[in-house]
Design a protein around this motif. Structure first.
Motif, PDB file in Angstrom:
ATOM      1  N   ASN A   7       0.812  -1.216   0.000  1.00 28.46           N
ATOM      2  CA  ASN A   7       0.000   0.000   0.000  1.00 28.46           C
ATOM      3  C   ASN A   7       0.850   1.273   0.000  1.00 28.46           C
ATOM      4  O   ASN A   7       0.320   2.362  -0.017  1.00 28.46           O
ATOM      5  CB  ASN A   7      -0.981   0.002   1.172  1.00 28.46           C
ATOM      6  CG  ASN A   7      -0.294  -0.007   2.516  1.00 28.46           C
ATOM      7  OD1 ASN A   7       0.935  -0.054   2.603  1.00 28.46           O
ATOM      8  ND2 ASN A   7      -1.068   0.015   3.586  1.00 28.46           N
ATOM      9  N   GLY A   8       2.167   1.118   0.009  1.00 31.39           N
ATOM     10  CA  GLY A   8       3.072   2.263  -0.047  1.00 31.39           C
ATOM     11  C   GLY A   8       3.851   2.329  -1.346  1.00 31.39           C
ATOM     12  O   GLY A   8       4.812   3.078  -1.466  1.00 31.39           O
ATOM     13  N   GLY A   9       3.467   1.517  -2.327  1.00 32.34           N
ATOM     14  CA  GLY A   9       4.142   1.530  -3.623  1.00 32.34           C
ATOM     15  C   GLY A   9       5.020   0.325  -3.883  1.00 32.34           C
ATOM     16  O   GLY A   9       5.651   0.237  -4.928  1.00 32.34           O
ATOM     17  N   GLY A  10       5.073  -0.617  -2.946  1.00 38.12           N
ATOM     18  CA  GLY A  10       5.956  -1.765  -3.085  1.00 38.12           C
ATOM     19  C   GLY A  10       5.432  -2.890  -3.948  1.00 38.12           C
ATOM     20  O   GLY A  10       6.153  -3.831  -4.239  1.00 38.12           O
ATOM     21  N   ASP A  11       4.191  -2.801  -4.383  1.00 38.34           N
ATOM     22  CA  ASP A  11       3.612  -3.840  -5.238  1.00 38.34           C
ATOM     23  C   ASP A  11       3.405  -3.264  -6.632  1.00 38.34           C
ATOM     24  O   ASP A  11       2.483  -2.501  -6.868  1.00 38.34           O
ATOM     25  CB  ASP A  11       2.286  -4.324  -4.666  1.00 38.34           C
ATOM     26  CG  ASP A  11       1.639  -5.400  -5.511  1.00 38.34           C
ATOM     27  OD1 ASP A  11       2.255  -5.873  -6.491  1.00 38.34           O
ATOM     28  OD2 ASP A  11       0.494  -5.779  -5.192  1.00 38.34           O
ATOM     29  N   SER A  12       4.304  -3.638  -7.549  1.00 34.59           N
ATOM     30  CA  SER A  12       4.205  -3.127  -8.923  1.00 34.59           C
ATOM     31  C   SER A  12       3.594  -4.141  -9.873  1.00 34.59           C
ATOM     32  O   SER A  12       3.643  -3.956 -11.086  1.00 34.59           O
ATOM     33  CB  SER A  12       5.593  -2.719  -9.424  1.00 34.59           C
ATOM     34  OG  SER A  12       6.443  -3.852  -9.468  1.00 34.59           O
ATOM     35  N   SER A  13       2.989  -5.193  -9.339  1.00 39.67           N
ATOM     36  CA  SER A  13       2.479  -6.269 -10.196  1.00 39.67           C
ATOM     37  C   SER A  13       1.419  -5.781 -11.185  1.00 39.67           C
ATOM     38  O   SER A  13       1.339  -6.287 -12.302  1.00 39.67           O
ATOM     39  CB  SER A  13       1.923  -7.422  -9.351  1.00 39.67           C
ATOM     40  OG  SER A  13       0.867  -6.979  -8.522  1.00 39.67           O
TER      41      SER A  13
END
Length: 91
Positions: free
Chosen positions: A77-83
């Motif tokens: 939720n802080g930008g760490g999931d770029s999937s």
């Protein structure tokens, strides 16, 4: 950020970026070391190589690799999931 757990890895540091609770250092060999008090499993990037640049957000990092691709890690939720945009992040 207590770096004592990674102190022995922090040699030939070229660049450091930070989130609100963690740090990422690019080393001369192109690897990346992260540390901080809020490192969940998604921060444990052990084999990240060929890093050209790292940028930190509130609770995540994104790295540009030498092949032009982008890797993100940290809190989703802080930008760490770029999937959801991974296809657009390929060179």
């Amino acid at each position: 950020g207590d770096s004592s757990d990674v102190w022995d890895q922090l040699k030939d540091v070229q660049q450091i970026q930070a989130t609100t609770r963690a740090f990422a250092a690019i080393l001369a060999d192109g690897s990346c070391v992260t540390w901080g008090p809020d490192l969940g499993a998604t921060f444990e990037i052990q084999e990240l190589r060929g890093v050209q640049q790292v940028q930190g957000t509130f609770r995540a990092f994104a790295a540009i690799l030498e092949d032009g691709s982008v890797v993100a890690w940290g809190h989703g939720n802080g930008g760490g999931d770029s999937s959801g945009v991974q296809e657009q992040l390929r060179s």
